[in-house]
Design a protein around this motif. Structure first.
Motif, short mmCIF file in Angstrom:
data_model
loop_
_atom_site.label_atom_id
_atom_site.label_comp_id
_atom_site.label_asym_id
_atom_site.label_seq_id
_atom_site.Cartn_x
_atom_site.Cartn_y
_atom_site.Cartn_z
N ASP A 78 0.83 -1.21 0.00
CA ASP A 78 0.00 0.00 0.00
C ASP A 78 0.86 1.26 0.00
N ARG A 79 1.95 1.23 0.76
CA ARG A 79 2.86 2.39 0.81
C ARG A 79 3.52 2.61 -0.53
N PHE A 80 3.96 1.53 -1.20
CA PHE A 80 4.53 1.66 -2.55
C PHE A 80 3.52 2.29 -3.50
N THR A 81 2.27 1.87 -3.41
CA THR A 81 1.23 2.42 -4.28
C THR A 81 1.06 3.92 -4.04
N ARG A 82 1.05 4.35 -2.80
CA ARG A 82 0.91 5.78 -2.50
C ARG A 82 2.11 6.58 -3.01
N ILE A 83 3.33 6.03 -2.86
CA ILE A 83 4.51 6.72 -3.33
C ILE A 83 4.48 6.86 -4.85
#
Length: 88
Positions: A78-83
């Motif tokens: 999820d964090r990769f997607t937001r970045i």
């Protein structure tokens, strides 16, 4: 305390990201005028050409006390997607 074991686990996931922008380039169209006064519509074609490429490395770290990699994997994704959405 005997028998107690506390483990702090930290996981780091790194990925190389390449983002390439594309630019539409219009080709000139043709128009044919007929002798009866009507004209065929203007036909245009577009071509796609790469214009710029940017590469970077993104690292995400996560962890905690007595956690396994499977417990934090969805949060890292999820964090990769937001970045990546911020980059784009």
């Amino acid at each position: 305390m005997l028998g107690s074991h506390v483990s702090d686990n930290t996981y780091v996931v790194a990925a190389m990201i390449i983002v390439q922008t594309m630019q539409h380039k219009k080709k000139h169209g043709k128009s044919t005028i007929l002798f009866d006064g009507s004209a065929e519509p203007l036909k245009t074609e577009t071509a796609i050409k790469p214009s710029q490429s940017i590469s970077t490395t993104v690292a995400v770290y996560a962890g905690g006390r007595n956690v396994t990699q499977s417990q934090i994997a969805s949060g890292v994704r999820d964090r990769f997607t937001r970045i990546l959405s911020d980059i784009i």
